[in-house]
Design a protein around this motif. Structure first.
Motif, mmCIF file in Angstrom:
data_model
loop_
_atom_site.group_PDB
_atom_site.id
_atom_site.type_symbol
_atom_site.label_atom_id
_atom_site.label_comp_id
_atom_site.label_asym_id
_atom_site.label_seq_id
_atom_site.Cartn_x
_atom_site.Cartn_y
_atom_site.Cartn_z
ATOM 1 N N LEU A 203 43.585 31.274 29.157
ATOM 2 C CA LEU A 203 42.814 32.516 29.244
ATOM 3 C C LEU A 203 42.165 32.576 30.626
ATOM 4 N N GLY A 204 42.983 32.656 31.672
ATOM 5 C CA GLY A 204 42.453 32.667 33.023
ATOM 6 C C GLY A 204 43.191 33.645 33.914
ATOM 7 N N TRP A 205 42.642 33.840 35.125
ATOM 8 C CA TRP A 205 43.186 34.821 36.058
ATOM 9 C C TRP A 205 43.286 34.203 37.448
ATOM 10 N N LEU A 206 44.389 34.474 38.123
ATOM 11 C CA LEU A 206 44.523 34.152 39.541
ATOM 12 C C LEU A 206 43.923 35.317 40.307
ATOM 13 N N ARG A 207 42.796 35.066 40.987
ATOM 14 C CA ARG A 207 42.022 36.140 41.612
ATOM 15 C C ARG A 207 42.173 36.171 43.122
ATOM 16 N N GLY A 208 42.799 35.142 43.674
ATOM 17 C CA GLY A 208 43.017 35.088 45.111
ATOM 18 C C GLY A 208 44.087 34.063 45.430
ATOM 19 N N LEU A 209 44.825 34.292 46.506
ATOM 20 C CA LEU A 209 45.880 33.375 46.931
ATOM 21 C C LEU A 209 45.782 33.266 48.450
ATOM 22 N N TRP A 210 45.149 32.194 48.909
ATOM 23 C CA TRP A 210 44.773 32.076 50.311
ATOM 24 C C TRP A 210 45.826 31.320 51.105
ATOM 25 N N SER A 211 46.184 31.895 52.246
ATOM 26 C CA SER A 211 47.142 31.268 53.159
ATOM 27 C C SER A 211 46.845 31.767 54.565
ATOM 28 N N GLY A 212 46.852 30.867 55.545
ATOM 29 C CA GLY A 212 46.594 31.259 56.925
ATOM 30 C C GLY A 212 45.239 31.873 57.136
ATOM 31 N N GLY A 213 44.262 31.476 56.339
ATOM 32 C CA GLY A 213 42.897 31.954 56.525
ATOM 33 C C GLY A 213 42.578 33.285 55.884
ATOM 34 N N ARG A 214 43.511 33.855 55.121
ATOM 35 C CA ARG A 214 43.197 35.124 54.446
ATOM 36 C C ARG A 214 43.812 35.165 53.058
ATOM 37 N N ASP A 215 43.252 36.027 52.223
ATOM 38 C CA ASP A 215 43.717 36.201 50.858
ATOM 39 C C ASP A 215 44.960 37.090 50.857
ATOM 40 N N ARG A 216 46.081 36.527 50.396
ATOM 41 C CA ARG A 216 47.330 37.283 50.381
ATOM 42 C C ARG A 216 47.592 37.985 49.054
ATOM 43 N N LEU A 217 46.710 37.813 48.061
ATOM 44 C CA LEU A 217 46.944 38.465 46.773
ATOM 45 C C LEU A 217 46.966 39.992 46.897
ATOM 46 N N PRO A 218 46.083 40.630 47.701
ATOM 47 C CA PRO A 218 46.187 42.088 47.843
ATOM 48 C C PRO A 218 47.553 42.536 48.362
ATOM 49 N N LEU A 235 56.128 40.692 32.974
ATOM 50 C CA LEU A 235 55.486 40.745 31.657
ATOM 51 C C LEU A 235 54.429 41.836 31.585
ATOM 52 N N PHE A 236 53.593 41.913 32.610
ATOM 53 C CA PHE A 236 52.447 42.827 32.561
ATOM 54 C C PHE A 236 52.687 44.167 33.248
ATOM 55 N N GLY A 237 53.596 44.200 34.205
ATOM 56 C CA GLY A 237 53.862 45.430 34.947
ATOM 57 C C GLY A 237 52.929 45.590 36.126
ATOM 58 N N ALA A 238 53.461 46.113 37.222
ATOM 59 C CA ALA A 238 52.699 46.215 38.470
ATOM 60 C C ALA A 238 51.462 47.092 38.317
ATOM 61 N N ASP A 239 51.576 48.207 37.602
ATOM 62 C CA ASP A 239 50.439 49.120 37.495
ATOM 63 C C ASP A 239 49.241 48.452 36.825
ATOM 64 N N TRP A 240 49.505 47.711 35.736
ATOM 65 C CA TRP A 240 48.406 47.063 35.032
ATOM 66 C C TRP A 240 47.786 45.959 35.885
ATOM 67 N N LEU A 241 48.608 45.206 36.604
ATOM 68 C CA LEU A 241 48.076 44.150 37.450
ATOM 69 C C LEU A 241 47.225 44.725 38.579
ATOM 70 N N ARG A 242 47.650 45.852 39.120
ATOM 71 C CA ARG A 242 46.819 46.499 40.150
ATOM 72 C C ARG A 242 45.507 46.989 39.547
ATOM 73 N N SER A 243 45.535 47.440 38.301
ATOM 74 C CA SER A 243 44.300 47.862 37.638
ATOM 75 C C SER A 243 43.340 46.698 37.471
ATOM 76 N N LEU A 244 43.889 45.522 37.170
ATOM 77 C CA LEU A 244 43.066 44.335 37.006
ATOM 78 C C LEU A 244 42.599 43.776 38.347
ATOM 79 N N GLY A 245 43.442 43.935 39.376
ATOM 80 C CA GLY A 245 43.152 43.315 40.660
ATOM 81 C C GLY A 245 43.293 41.810 40.632
ATOM 82 N N ALA A 246 44.077 41.308 39.695
ATOM 83 C CA ALA A 246 44.260 39.866 39.526
ATOM 84 C C ALA A 246 45.565 39.643 38.771
ATOM 85 N N LEU A 247 46.024 38.398 38.770
ATOM 86 C CA LEU A 247 47.220 38.023 38.007
ATOM 87 C C LEU A 247 46.785 37.208 36.799
#
Length: 459
Positions: A203-218, A235-247
């Motif tokens: 029951l968790g969320w990936l909220r950021g993915l940092w590489s080269g000094g910046r968050d690449r999740l956006p 599984l979740f679809g791009a629209d819903w993941l963008r609504s959450l702002g997380a994976l």
């Protein structure tokens, strides 16, 4: 160092052994001896035959490994002299998983073994055993580090922590798998990214993915093709993941698509087998054939392993439109990878940043210090220290607190024998929609598991 594996006949033990064999080629390998303990001797023999074949293959290619494997006839014998303990037990074995699923499905709710009603049932019968194991470790191997694989992993880790304190660390391969897939979608090296992940086990969320000094999740959330190129995106679809702002962790599909997941699981149960029944069939075939043909044990196990991996969360993937698993997700590298990384960091005092399950100790706002959470931790010779995490969003925190409350009710039910606390756990879980249904579930599980009445003797 001696490693004791409790549940040594478990189906995934060969993955750990394979990783230990590879580790043994290093001059500074941590583990020199593995002791397997299991209450099911047939399973232990079957897995032992696989380990023998893996050892033979290693010897043929690299020479005799600096790793020995033996079995123990009792829990105290297995623990004596151990510097590391892996707990991977399954109370009720696979038939218990089948009952967890069937009782829930008959009540019209999701029956997954760690999520919802099935997870509550599994927890109620597992916690008494987990506490006895923790007390045995405290008595026979008080200096050992304990790595808990036993599901429900967060709940069991919290129960064992009441006895062992911070010497027990829970692990799961889902966060590292999600991080790896997200990094690959961005054409990044998974070993070089830093994940901002928070929640509970499953029951968790990936909220950021940092590489080269910046968050690449956006960047990933903005790229529909890249986002839907891997399992969680599909599984979740791009629209819903963008609504959450997380994976979300893949297990959140049971919450976000609860009706679809329940319908798909019920359809499978009507037309054929539940997931547990499918695994019983696969594994029974392996253990039976391995006993008859031990020289072919590895090939038999690997065939069953691939079938298991291909069927993982099949109902959810079908509910999402037929999502296929990627080939690289079928090869292992999750469960055993996390286990060995934790073990190396602990034994060698080599700091590593790993996502594991530990007591919160103030790292994640909104939960008390003793609540076991799943967070990035600094793991070294002193244990696993959770790193300070950004607060969860309102929606995330509400869901985490609801499920943590259920976990605490399960622990209360087991410690006091209270059926009222058990009923409250079922009734207040987000995936159980009524007190009436909760009563049906509790009655159904008490009937399915005769020993559960001894765990819950009080009103």
């Amino acid at each position: 160092m001696r490693l004791a594996i409790l549940g040594g006949g478990g189906f995934r033990v060969p993955l750990v052994h394979r990783a230990l064999l590879a580790e043994s080629r290093r001059g500074d390998a941590v583990i020199s001896e593995v002791v397997l303990f299991d209450t099911d001797e047939d399973r232990l023999r079957g897995v032992g035959a696989v380990l023998d074949r893996q050892r033979d293959a290693h010897t043929a290619e690299h020479g005799e490994p600096r790793l020995t494997v033996r079995t123990a006839g009792s829990l105290p014998e297995a623990l004596e002299g151990a510097g590391m303990v892996f707990s991977a037990i399954r109370v009720g074995a696979m038939p218990g998983r089948v009952a967890d699923e069937r009782v829930a499905l008959s009540a019209g709710v999701i029956g997954q073994e760690t999520v919802g009603a099935g997870g509550i049932s599994y927890g109620l019968r597992t916690l008494p055993v987990a506490r006895r194991v923790a007390r045995a470790i405290a008595e026979h191997a008080p200096e050992a580090w304990v790595v808990n694989f036993t599901n429900p992993a967060g709940l069991v880790t919290e129960e064992m922590s009441a006895v062992l304190g911070d010497r027990v660390i829970g692990i799961c391969d889902s966060p590292v798998g999600l991080t790896r897939r997200a990094a690959r979608a961005l054409e990044l090296d998974p070993a070089a990214v830093r994940a901002d992940y928070a929640g509970l086990n499953h029951l968790g969320w990936l909220r950021g993915l940092w590489s080269g000094g910046r968050d690449r999740l956006p960047d990933l959330l903005a790229d529909t093709a890249a986002l839907e190129s891997f399992e969680e995106g599909s599984l979740f679809g791009a629209d819903w993941l963008r609504s959450l702002g997380a994976l979300p962790n893949e297990y959140l599909h049971y919450y976000y698509m609860a009706r679809e997941a329940a319908a798909a699981a019920a359809d499978s149960a009507r037309q054929g087998l539940t997931r547990g029944e499918e695994l019983v069939e696969q594994q029974h075939g392996f253990y039976r054939e391995a006993a008859a043909r031990p020289g072919e044990a590895f090939e038999l196990w690997d065939r069953a392993r691939l079938a298991r991996e291909r069927g993982y969360m099949a109902d959810n993937r079908r509910a999402a439109g037929g999502v296929e698993r990627a080939e690289q997700d079928l090869d292992g590298g999750g469960y055993e990878e996390v286990a060995l990384a934790v073990m190396r960091a602990l034994a060698r005092d080599e700091p590593a940043r790993l996502i594991v399950d530990v007591r919160n100790r103030g790292a994640l706002a909104g939960l008390d210090r003793d609540a076991v959470v799943e967070l990035p931790c600094l793991v070294d010779g002193g244990g696993a220290q959770p790193l300070a995490a950004a607060p969860l969003s309102g929606h995330q925190l509400a869901l985490v607190l609801a499920v943590k409350s259920v976990e605490r009710d399960i622990m209360e039910a087991v410690r006091t024998g209270s059926r009222a606390a058990a009923l409250r756990a079922f009734a207040t879980h987000p995936l159980v929609d009524s007190v009436t249904t909760a009563r049906t579930l509790l009655d159904g599980y008490l009937e399915a598991f005769g020993d559960l009445g001894d765990v819950l003797p009080n009103p």
